[in-house]
Motif scaffolding. Structure first.
Motif, PDB file in Angstrom:
ATOM      1  N   VAL A  77      17.507  25.139  63.079  1.00 49.29           N
ATOM      2  CA  VAL A  77      17.418  24.491  61.774  1.00 49.29           C
ATOM      3  C   VAL A  77      16.378  23.384  61.859  1.00 49.29           C
ATOM      4  O   VAL A  77      16.409  22.563  62.785  1.00 49.29           O
ATOM      5  CB  VAL A  77      18.780  23.912  61.345  1.00 49.29           C
ATOM      6  CG1 VAL A  77      18.671  23.254  59.965  1.00 49.29           C
ATOM      7  CG2 VAL A  77      19.841  24.996  61.333  1.00 49.29           C
ATOM      8  N   HIS A  78      15.453  23.383  60.893  1.00 48.12           N
ATOM      9  CA  HIS A  78      14.386  22.386  60.844  1.00 48.12           C
ATOM     10  C   HIS A  78      14.483  21.597  59.549  1.00 48.12           C
ATOM     11  O   HIS A  78      14.905  22.126  58.516  1.00 48.12           O
ATOM     12  CB  HIS A  78      13.008  23.057  60.914  1.00 48.12           C
ATOM     13  CG  HIS A  78      12.813  23.935  62.112  1.00 48.12           C
ATOM     14  ND1 HIS A  78      12.101  23.542  63.221  1.00 48.12           N
ATOM     15  CD2 HIS A  78      13.248  25.198  62.374  1.00 48.12           C
ATOM     16  CE1 HIS A  78      12.097  24.519  64.108  1.00 48.12           C
ATOM     17  NE2 HIS A  78      12.777  25.536  63.619  1.00 48.12           N
ATOM     18  N   ALA A  79      14.065  20.338  59.601  1.00 49.00           N
ATOM     19  CA  ALA A  79      13.998  19.510  58.394  1.00 49.00           C
ATOM     20  C   ALA A  79      12.646  19.746  57.736  1.00 49.00           C
ATOM     21  O   ALA A  79      11.621  19.235  58.188  1.00 49.00           O
ATOM     22  CB  ALA A  79      14.185  18.037  58.747  1.00 49.00           C
ATOM     23  N   GLY A  80      12.628  20.540  56.685  1.00 49.28           N
ATOM     24  CA  GLY A  80      11.386  20.820  55.983  1.00 49.28           C
ATOM     25  C   GLY A  80      10.382  21.521  56.880  1.00 49.28           C
ATOM     26  O   GLY A  80      10.677  22.515  57.527  1.00 49.28           O
ATOM     27  N   ARG A  81       9.151  20.946  56.930  1.00 52.85           N
ATOM     28  CA  ARG A  81       8.091  21.551  57.726  1.00 52.85           C
ATOM     29  C   ARG A  81       8.091  21.074  59.178  1.00 52.85           C
ATOM     30  O   ARG A  81       7.185  21.406  59.941  1.00 52.85           O
ATOM     31  CB  ARG A  81       6.731  21.240  57.088  1.00 52.85           C
ATOM     32  CG  ARG A  81       6.559  21.831  55.702  1.00 52.85           C
ATOM     33  CD  ARG A  81       5.200  21.479  55.121  1.00 52.85           C
ATOM     34  NE  ARG A  81       5.001  22.070  53.813  1.00 52.85           N
ATOM     35  CZ  ARG A  81       4.548  23.297  53.605  1.00 52.85           C
ATOM     36  NH1 ARG A  81       4.241  24.066  54.637  1.00 52.85           N
ATOM     37  NH2 ARG A  81       4.400  23.770  52.386  1.00 52.85           N
ATOM     38  N   SER A  82       9.071  20.284  59.552  1.00 59.37           N
ATOM     39  CA  SER A  82       9.104  19.749  60.912  1.00 59.37           C
ATOM     40  C   SER A  82       9.125  20.872  61.940  1.00 59.37           C
ATOM     41  O   SER A  82       9.829  21.876  61.786  1.00 59.37           O
ATOM     42  CB  SER A  82      10.338  18.859  61.095  1.00 59.37           C
ATOM     43  OG  SER A  82      10.477  18.463  62.438  1.00 59.37           O
ATOM     44  N   ALA A  83       8.342  20.685  62.999  1.00 60.23           N
ATOM     45  CA  ALA A  83       8.309  21.698  64.061  1.00 60.23           C
ATOM     46  C   ALA A  83       9.490  21.538  65.006  1.00 60.23           C
ATOM     47  O   ALA A  83       9.971  22.511  65.581  1.00 60.23           O
ATOM     48  CB  ALA A  83       6.995  21.595  64.833  1.00 60.23           C
ATOM     49  N   ALA A  84       9.967  20.305  65.194  1.00 61.35           N
ATOM     50  CA  ALA A  84      11.075  20.060  66.120  1.00 61.35           C
ATOM     51  C   ALA A  84      12.392  20.433  65.438  1.00 61.35           C
ATOM     52  O   ALA A  84      12.687  19.946  64.343  1.00 61.35           O
ATOM     53  CB  ALA A  84      11.099  18.603  66.541  1.00 61.35           C
ATOM     54  N   PRO A  85      13.197  21.295  66.040  1.00 59.85           N
ATOM     55  CA  PRO A  85      14.462  21.689  65.406  1.00 59.85           C
ATOM     56  C   PRO A  85      15.511  20.586  65.489  1.00 59.85           C
ATOM     57  O   PRO A  85      15.535  19.789  66.425  1.00 59.85           O
ATOM     58  CB  PRO A  85      14.888  22.915  66.220  1.00 59.85           C
ATOM     59  CG  PRO A  85      14.271  22.713  67.563  1.00 59.85           C
ATOM     60  CD  PRO A  85      12.965  22.000  67.309  1.00 59.85           C
ATOM     61  N   LEU A  86      16.368  20.539  64.484  1.00 59.07           N
ATOM     62  CA  LEU A  86      17.499  19.615  64.490  1.00 59.07           C
ATOM     63  C   LEU A  86      18.650  20.168  65.322  1.00 59.07           C
ATOM     64  O   LEU A  86      19.402  19.410  65.930  1.00 59.07           O
ATOM     65  CB  LEU A  86      17.973  19.373  63.059  1.00 59.07           C
ATOM     66  CG  LEU A  86      16.963  18.761  62.095  1.00 59.07           C
ATOM     67  CD1 LEU A  86      17.536  18.734  60.681  1.00 59.07           C
ATOM     68  CD2 LEU A  86      16.579  17.362  62.541  1.00 59.07           C
ATOM     69  N   ALA A  87      18.806  21.483  65.331  1.00 58.92           N
ATOM     70  CA  ALA A  87      19.887  22.126  66.093  1.00 58.92           C
ATOM     71  C   ALA A  87      19.547  23.591  66.274  1.00 58.92           C
ATOM     72  O   ALA A  87      18.864  24.192  65.442  1.00 58.92           O
ATOM     73  CB  ALA A  87      21.227  21.973  65.370  1.00 58.92           C
ATOM     74  N   CYS A  88      20.027  24.177  67.378  1.00 58.45           N
ATOM     75  CA  CYS A  88      19.811  25.601  67.669  1.00 58.45           C
ATOM     76  C   CYS A  88      21.091  26.204  68.235  1.00 58.45           C
ATOM     77  O   CYS A  88      21.936  25.490  68.796  1.00 58.45           O
ATOM     78  CB  CYS A  88      18.673  25.796  68.676  1.00 58.45           C
ATOM     79  SG  CYS A  88      17.031  25.331  68.084  1.00 58.45           S
TER      80      CYS A  88
END
Length: 201
Positions: free
Chosen positions: A140-151
């Motif tokens: 799960v990403h916040a918008g266009r962010s490349a770093a995921p919030l959780a996997c």
């Protein structure tokens, strides 16, 4: 002297009082989400369709608009679909399911995708002898962010080409029969000998 004092009082009345320093803007809390994925099975085989359910939870107190949910489907996927999203191939021949959604505070959203498995393309795997893994990963990403919030991910055993599946009554049945013979065989032989001895008397 009186004139100077009067001017000072007049200036103080006309000039605006200095403003207090504006408070620093509050930093919004960082998004907190969790994600889980499952297809409800532990083993798969070529030609099988795996139906995935992806569950995303917004654990924070603020809405998370425009979140991006990406699922990397198993490497042997031959075709795929994503309900409410898109299923597309990447440059390496793999498949990816993508959804865009608003995640309300303390809310839960479910997503679904399906993958039809083909044959293995890469023989070099670290799987156990005779098997490989049908693996999927969701982030799960916040918008266009490349770093995921959780996997999160899911793994299924997938028989390798050439591995013979055990049939009902096959090797397992022979093993049970052999164990029974080992346990009860000597007793049966003794009973037969006793019966013969009694008839001889």
């Amino acid at each position: 002297m009186r004139t100077a004092a009067a001017l000072a009082v007049l200036c103080a009345a006309v000039l605006p009082a200095p403003h207090a320093a504006a408070p620093a803007p509050r930093t919004p809390p960082a998004p907190a989400v969790s994600v889980a994925v499952t297809d409800g099975v532990d083993r798969a085989e070529p030609g099988m369709r795996l139906d995935y359910r992806v569950t995303v939870r917004n654990l924070g107190t603020a809405d998370l608009p425009g979140a991006r949910i990406e699922q990397e489907l198993p490497a042997t996927t031959a075709s795929a679909t994503a309900t409410g999203g898109t299923a597309e191939q990447d440059g390496a021949g793999g498949w990816r399911a993508v959804w865009h959604a608003d995640l309300p505070a303390h809310g839960v959203r479910d997503f679904s995708a399906s993958a039809v498995l083909g044959t293995r393309r890469d023989a070099g795997t670290g799987a156990a002898a005779g098997t490989l893994r049908a693996a999927t990963t969701v982030c799960v990403h916040a918008g266009r962010s490349a770093a995921p919030l959780a996997c999160s991910g899911d793994l299924d055993d997938l028989p390798a080409p050439g591995a013979e599946p055990e049939e009902a009554g096959g090797r397992t049945g022979w093993a049970v029969a052999a164990a029974a013979c080992a346990l009860f065989g000597p007793g049966v032989v003794r009973a037969v000998r006793r019966g013969r001895a009694r008839r001889a008397d």
